[in-house]
Every structure is written in C-alpha cells, then in structure tokens.
Design an enzyme around this catalytic site. Structure first.
Site, PDB file in Angstrom:
ATOM      1  N   ARG A  69       0.820  -1.213   0.000  1.00 33.04           N
ATOM      2  CA  ARG A  69       0.000   0.000   0.000  1.00 33.04           C
ATOM      3  C   ARG A  69       0.854   1.264   0.000  1.00 33.04           C
ATOM      4  NH1 ARG A  69      -2.014   1.151   4.517  1.00 33.04           N
ATOM      5  NH2 ARG A  69      -2.488  -1.020   5.037  1.00 33.04           N
ATOM      6  N   TYR A 122     -17.197  16.148 -13.815  1.00 28.55           N
ATOM      7  CA  TYR A 122     -17.596  14.733 -13.829  1.00 28.55           C
ATOM      8  C   TYR A 122     -18.660  14.492 -12.746  1.00 28.55           C
ATOM      9  CZ  TYR A 122     -16.869   9.675 -14.121  1.00 28.55           C
ATOM     10  OH  TYR A 122     -17.025   8.336 -14.287  1.00 28.55           O
ATOM     11  N   ASP A 194      -8.901  18.444 -13.924  1.00 24.67           N
ATOM     12  CA  ASP A 194      -9.050  17.085 -14.412  1.00 24.67           C
ATOM     13  C   ASP A 194      -8.849  17.156 -15.929  1.00 24.67           C
ATOM     14  OD1 ASP A 194     -10.058  14.705 -15.479  1.00 24.67           O
ATOM     15  OD2 ASP A 194     -11.599  14.490 -13.936  1.00 24.67           O
ATOM     16  N   LYS A 219      -8.940   5.907 -19.235  1.00 26.78           N
ATOM     17  CA  LYS A 219      -9.372   6.357 -20.550  1.00 26.78           C
ATOM     18  C   LYS A 219      -8.205   6.263 -21.541  1.00 26.78           C
ATOM     19  CE  LYS A 219     -13.030   6.998 -18.122  1.00 26.78           C
ATOM     20  NZ  LYS A 219     -13.353   8.221 -17.432  1.00 26.78           N
TER      21      LYS A 219
END
Ligand SMILES: *Cc1c(COP(=O)(O)O)cnc(C)c1O
Length: 403
Positions: A69, A122, A194, A219
């Site tokens: 992590r 978004y 973004d 994407k």
C-alpha cells in the site's frame, strides 16, 4: 538524467519526443533479468535480509519498499513515466480516477474550509463535493462553467482551491487556463484540473501554472478499455501530502494493472494523434449532415471555445458530442442501427463507443432536470476508437438513415 535506486534511469526529459518518452520514461537502465518489458512485481510485502537492514531503512538511510500500500516498483515506474509526460515533479497512481480525485481533495481541506467547483465537472466528482464534503463541514460552491466573474466572486477567505475540468463532459467546454490561473493567483488559492479528456499529448495544464493535474488513466492513457486507474501530478510538496493520505485511504493500484497501464501508455501518443484526426473528420461529417441539429467539438470553428481550445491544446481529442434532429424514439432507432460502435459509457479506448447520456448517465433524472443541464433526448457522445474515420462514418450513416 535522474538517479534511481537501481542506477541511471533510461530516459525521459525534454530532449525527446512525447512518443519516445511514452515508451521509455521511468524505466531503469538496468533491466531485471535483461527483460525489455517492465517487471510486474506481484507482491503485497517486501522482506528484509536482517535486523541491520531494518535499521538502515527505519533511520531513513535507505530508500526501499516495505508494504504494497506504500509503494511498489511497477507503480513507481508508472508514476515516473506519467510525471515525465505531464512535466510534473511528482505523481501518485491510484486504483481509479475517482480514487485519485477524492484522495487529492481530502488531502487539501479540513473542516471549515471551502472549495469552488464548476457545474459540468464529472458527475461523481460533483456528487462527492456537493454531498460528502458537507458531512465534514466543508463548504462547496458550484459555479456555472464559463462564468469567470461568478467564479471569482465565489472565492472566500477560507477557499482552498478551484476544481475544474477541460475539456468537459459532454459539451467539451474548454476552461481558459490562463484566466483560471490569474483568478487563483489574485486570491491565493490552488487550482486543480481534471485533464482526462485531453491527455498530456493535447494539453499540459502545469505549463499554465495549474497546481495539480488529475487523470482517469482508465481512458486514453491505458487506452484499451481493460483497466481502471487514476493519477495526480504536480509539485512534490503537494503530491507528497496526497501520497501520505493515499497510504491511509488505500486506493492502491494492483501491480499487474500497473503493467497494463504502462503498456497502454507506450502507444498513447499514436492512438491519441489518430483519435484527434478521426474525431475532427467525424465532427465535420456530422456538422454537414442534414439530420444533425448540432455538433460540439473544440477544434470545430463553430465551437464557442474554439479560440481558447486552439491556444492551449494541440489536438481536439477523441470525443465528439452531437444532437440529432427528431424525438427520443428516433434517437433510439439511430442507436439500435449501429453495428461498429459499441453502446456504452467511457472513452479513450481502441473501440469506438457511443453513449446516450439521457438513457445512461442521467436515467435517474427527470426530463426537466436533464434539460436544465442541457442533456436533451437526442444528445449523443461519441468516443472514437482507433478504427479509420471512414468505418465510423459509415456506421453513423447507417444509423442516421434510420432516424
Ligand atoms: C472517467 C472519468 C473520471 C473517473 O475515473 P475512473 O477511472 O472511472 O474512476 C473522472 N473524470 C473524468 C473526466 C472522467 O472521464
């Protein structure tokens, strides 16, 4: 050339093209087992040889990995490559774009603070800011996209940052990054963009003085519709704060997924260059079609933000939004006649995808609510893949004949 734990890094940096850096940046020069590809270090933990090594590590004398992590070598290479492409000092990769966005936002605010966000961000980012931040006593003002005066007025003493996107979804509005930076500088607030729809090939917001850039790597960067991933990029001072919180929030990307991201990134400049070209051809075709009411594409002269787009982007991206003439029934007939384009959300992959926001993303809104947001019955978002423009246009033509 930056030094890494394993000696000199293979290359990145200013001298090379985006295409060369997309393949090489971040890779150590010394190859594991002489392998040309990046090793997938599929492990949750990293072991110590003996007590001396533990002490060297805990006293800060040696940089190394400890637990999955907190970092992984495959992820580090992805972070270095992304930082190189975006021109950033530092980068953190996440298990999804939303994990990058929410962890970044939470690392910058505390109870009593306030943020400003634009209204066509978004959907899930907006929901997070509007609903969840409130639970922690963090104020959020949503301003209409393009209202720069309203944006400036919304800034208060306790405002920490302005969050926006460019281009936006689905209308591909373009945020004037120079204006944004000017407003932020006057009020001493941070700016977050973004930049998912643009990718570092088409736009590099850090060069405009934006503080943090976010990507859904799901994407274009990964580009094959097969993984979820996200990233935040910027100055080390800010990014290390985000990295610290990420260790607690735990939106850790899996090493194998990271490998797929690295592999996808190698071809992203090729894919996006083609997608820029195809989308412009498709946009021009649609604009000239008698059954089309309106086309939105930032590199079409008819787009309201064409001039800004041309000044800060080197390509218009792979998404074309359009409205057909007729009713919702006709729109469904158009959709059902398509054979090449897949019907589905998302964008940036090799397959062309078409989505009907009214039926998909906004199915839970009333017609009135949708229309207030500009999501009309006949609005479509086409995300071109890497097929030739002629193939996509032939498919659209097949659909439009049924309208
Ligand atoms: C897809 C997307 C996100 C969310 O990313 P995930 O990887 O799906 O979590 C955020 N912003 C934009 C602009 C996106 O297109």
């Amino acid at each position: 050339m930056r030094k890494t734990a394993k000696g000199k890094e293979r290359r990145g940096g200013r001298g090379l093209s985006m295409s060369a850096r997309a393949v090489h940046a971040g890779e150590p020069r010394k190859r594991y087992a002489d392998s040309i590809t990046t090793p997938i270090v599929q492990t949750s933990t990293f072991v110590f040889a003996d007590s001396r090594e533990i002490e060297r590590y805990t006293r800060g004398g040696k940089q190394r990995y400890e637990y999955g992590r907190y970092g992984n070598p495959t992820a580090t290479i992805a972070e270095r490559r992304l930082a190189d492409l975006e021109g950033a000092e530092d980068c953190v990769v996440f298990s999804s774009g939303m994990s990058a966005i929410t962890t970044t936002i939470l690392s910058l605010v505390q109870s009593g603070d306030h943020i400003v966000i634009t209204d066509d961000s978004y959907k899930k980012t907006l929901e997070f800011c509007r609903s969840y931040l409130k639970q922690f006593g963090i104020g959020c003002t949503i301003v209409p996209f393009g209202d720069y005066a309203g944006l400036e007025k919304a800034i208060r003493k306790n405002t920490r940052f302005i969050f926006s996107e460019s281009p936006t979804n689905p209308y591909l509005n373009i945020f004037d990054l120079v204006k944004l930076k000017g407003i932020a500088r006057r009020h001493g607030v941070l700016t977050l963009i973004d930049s998912t729809f643009a990718t570092p090939l088409n736009q590099r917001p850090l060069e405009f003085g934006i503080d943090l850039v976010l990507h859904s790597c799901t994407k274009y960067l990964a580009g094959h519709n097969d993984i979820l991933a996200g990233a935040v990029l910027g100055r080390t001072e800010l990014v290390s704060r985000i990295r610290d919180l990420h260790k607690s929030m735990g939106g850790t990307i899996d090493p194998h997924c990271c490998y797929l991201l690295l592999r996808g990134m190698k071809t992203f400049p090729l894919r996006v260059a083609k997608q820029n070209e195809t989308a412009l051809k498709v946009a021009r075709y649609l604009e000239g079609h008698r059954k089309i009411r309106r086309v939105y594409y930032p590199f079409l002269e008819s787009h309201p933000h064409y001039a800004v787009a041309k000044s800060q982007m080197s390509g218009g991206g792979g998404v074309v939004t359009f409205e057909t003439k007729g009713t919702l029934r006709a729109a469904k007939r158009f959709l059902d006649a398509l054979r090449l384009c897949y019907i589905g959300p998302s964008l940036g992959g090799v397959e062309t995808l078409i989505t009907h926001p009214a039926l998909v993303s906004y199915y839970d809104y009333s017609r009135k609510e949708r229309y207030e947001l500009g999501i009309t019955d006949t609005l479509f978002r086409l995300a071109v893949g890497i097929e030739d423009a002629e193939d996509i246009i032939a498919d659209l033509e097949r659909g439009l004949r049924k309208l």
